[in-house]
Design a protein around this motif. Structure first.
Motif, short mmCIF file in Angstrom:
data_model
loop_
_atom_site.label_atom_id
_atom_site.label_comp_id
_atom_site.label_asym_id
_atom_site.label_seq_id
_atom_site.Cartn_x
_atom_site.Cartn_y
_atom_site.Cartn_z
N THR A 1 0.82 -1.22 0.00
CA THR A 1 0.00 0.00 0.00
C THR A 1 0.85 1.27 0.00
O THR A 1 0.47 2.29 -0.59
CB THR A 1 -0.96 0.02 1.20
N SER A 2 2.03 1.22 0.64
CA SER A 2 2.90 2.40 0.66
C SER A 2 3.49 2.68 -0.72
O SER A 2 4.02 3.77 -0.95
CB SER A 2 4.02 2.23 1.69
N ASN A 3 3.39 1.71 -1.62
CA ASN A 3 3.87 1.89 -2.98
C ASN A 3 2.73 2.06 -3.98
O ASN A 3 2.91 1.87 -5.19
CB ASN A 3 4.77 0.73 -3.38
N GLY A 4 1.55 2.38 -3.46
CA GLY A 4 0.43 2.74 -4.33
C GLY A 4 -0.49 1.60 -4.71
O GLY A 4 -1.43 1.81 -5.49
N LEU A 5 -0.26 0.38 -4.20
CA LEU A 5 -1.14 -0.73 -4.54
C LEU A 5 -2.40 -0.67 -3.67
O LEU A 5 -2.35 -0.29 -2.50
CB LEU A 5 -0.45 -2.08 -4.35
N ILE A 6 -3.51 -1.06 -4.26
CA ILE A 6 -4.79 -1.05 -3.54
C ILE A 6 -5.42 -2.44 -3.61
O ILE A 6 -5.24 -3.17 -4.58
CB ILE A 6 -5.76 0.00 -4.12
N ARG A 7 -6.15 -2.79 -2.56
CA ARG A 7 -6.78 -4.10 -2.51
C ARG A 7 -7.91 -4.20 -3.53
O ARG A 7 -8.69 -3.27 -3.72
CB ARG A 7 -7.34 -4.37 -1.12
N ASN A 8 -7.98 -5.36 -4.19
CA ASN A 8 -9.07 -5.68 -5.10
C ASN A 8 -9.84 -6.84 -4.49
O ASN A 8 -9.28 -7.91 -4.26
CB ASN A 8 -8.52 -6.06 -6.47
N GLU A 9 -11.11 -6.64 -4.21
CA GLU A 9 -11.90 -7.68 -3.54
C GLU A 9 -12.19 -8.87 -4.45
O GLU A 9 -12.58 -9.94 -3.98
CB GLU A 9 -13.22 -7.10 -3.02
N GLU A 10 -12.01 -8.69 -5.76
CA GLU A 10 -12.15 -9.81 -6.69
C GLU A 10 -10.82 -10.54 -6.79
O GLU A 10 -9.79 -9.92 -7.08
CB GLU A 10 -12.56 -9.31 -8.08
N ASN A 11 -10.80 -11.84 -6.55
CA ASN A 11 -9.56 -12.61 -6.55
C ASN A 11 -9.47 -13.52 -7.77
O ASN A 11 -10.45 -14.14 -8.17
CB ASN A 11 -9.46 -13.44 -5.28
#
Length: 354
Positions: free
Chosen positions: A125-135
């Motif tokens: 997350t500190s590098n700009g990645l965001i969680r995607n609830e679709e796996n």
């Protein structure tokens, strides 16, 4: 530090690093890229310092039709030698550069890191990645430590699982290793039956032929078949990489289900793994929110009979390069996936991977 792309003649060095990593996966192996070639173009990205490998990620690139854009996906990657903020920052900066060069609208990844690991999540997350609830891959699984003796392992199984293993043996079910084209044919026949019975979409036969041939040539896969009086009742396609064996695909017949062939099939798979110095058996996928009303409840209870402990990974994270095109891609792919699932199963949005 230097960001590089591994070449084909560096296959062994790549596999050695991935197989020896604590969070290794067959999906990060060189051979997995070969399996996926055609639909996907592989990039073997790495951060090195001198002769030391600090991080790797097998990235698969797929072209999006009509729009001249691509997507990046790193299945079960990236793998960092150390959870170092400077290393992670350097890695993702270079991924951005590569993505822009290859017209990728996003970089997607789903490393096998337990969900409670806030340190690793912060690296993302500190590098700009965001969680995607679709796996893409299953978020939950069951991993059995098969290092204990066979007697000790059997004692840890649910009593009904032990009973069903003995029942299948007593009734004359036999397990054969069929790591061949004939094995693929038997497996696929059963896979079609399973797909019709449980109402899920299945992959084409040529995919399994390519997968088996590519992986088994390196000793990374095999097929095991349960038979009764010569009739195939069940089959599993297993992968073995590093110290982990994975139950990647399974199929079963509608006949003689009372003989419990699949219980014996997995017990023989465990014994096979032990004989090949495997330490962990990954049952691969379980529902994210198990419920008796779920169509996957039976599969879930079956796997739990071998091991009660569940593992849940952190899930899928996206590094969005182009917000607009990523939004369009997400909406379009989700709609198409749900349409195909609804046509096959009558269900909308229900998935093992959620």
């Amino acid at each position: 530090m230097e960001f590089i792309l591994f070449q084909k003649n560096q296959r062994e060095r790549w596999n050695q690093f991935v197989a020896g990593h604590p969070n290794n996966s067959i999906l990060q192996s060189y051979e997995w890229a070969v399996v996926k070639e055609g639909a996907w173009k592989p990039y073997f990205t790495a951060v090195v310092e001198g002769e030391s490998i600090l991080a790797v990620a097998l990235i698969l690139k797929r072209n999006l039709p009509l729009v001249g854009k691509t997507i990046f996906y790193s299945p079960r990657g990236p793998l960092f030698q150390e959870r170092n903020p400077e290393l992670a920052r350097f890695f993702f900066q270079n991924i951005r550069v590569l993505a822009q060069k290859e017209k990728a609208i996003l970089f997607r990844c789903d490393p096998e890191i337990p969900e409670g690991n806030s340190e690793f999540i912060n690296l993302l997350t500190s590098n700009g990645l965001i969680r995607n609830e679709e796996n893409v891959q299953p978020r939950g699984t069951i991993i059995l430590d098969i290092r204990p003796s066979e007697e000790e392992l059997l004692k840890t199984f649910h009593h009904k699982t032990r009973y069903n293993i003995k029942l299948a043996e007593k009734k004359g079910v036999v397990i054969e290793e069929m790591n061949s084209d004939d094995g693929v044919n038997l497996f696929y026949d059963l896979f079609q039956i399973t797909g019709d019975r449980d109402k899920f979409l299945i992959l084409q036969k040529k995919y399994f032929s390519r997968l088996r041939q590519t992986l088994s040539d390196k000793g990374f896969a095999t097929i095991m078949v349960a038979k009764f009086e010569g009739q195939a009742l069940g089959a599993v396609l297993l992968t073995a990489f590093g110290k982990r064996m994975t139950y990647l695909y399974g199929a079963s017949s509608n006949a003689h289900r009372n003989l419990m062939p699949n219980h014996l099939l997995h017990w023989r798979a465990i014994q096979w793994g032990k004989s090949h110095d495997i330490e962990f058996y990954d049952f691969w996928g379980i529902p994210g929110n198990p419920s008796e009303k779920s169509p996957l409840w039976g599969v879930y209870r079956f796997k739990k009979g071998f091991c009660e402990t569940e593992t849940k990974w952190i899930g899928t994270f996206d590094l969005v390069i182009s917000p607009f095109w990523t939004f369009c891609f997400e909406k379009g792919s989700k709609f198409l996936k749900n349409v195909l699932r609804f046509l096959k199963t009558g269900r909308w949005g229900d998935s093992l991977h959620e």
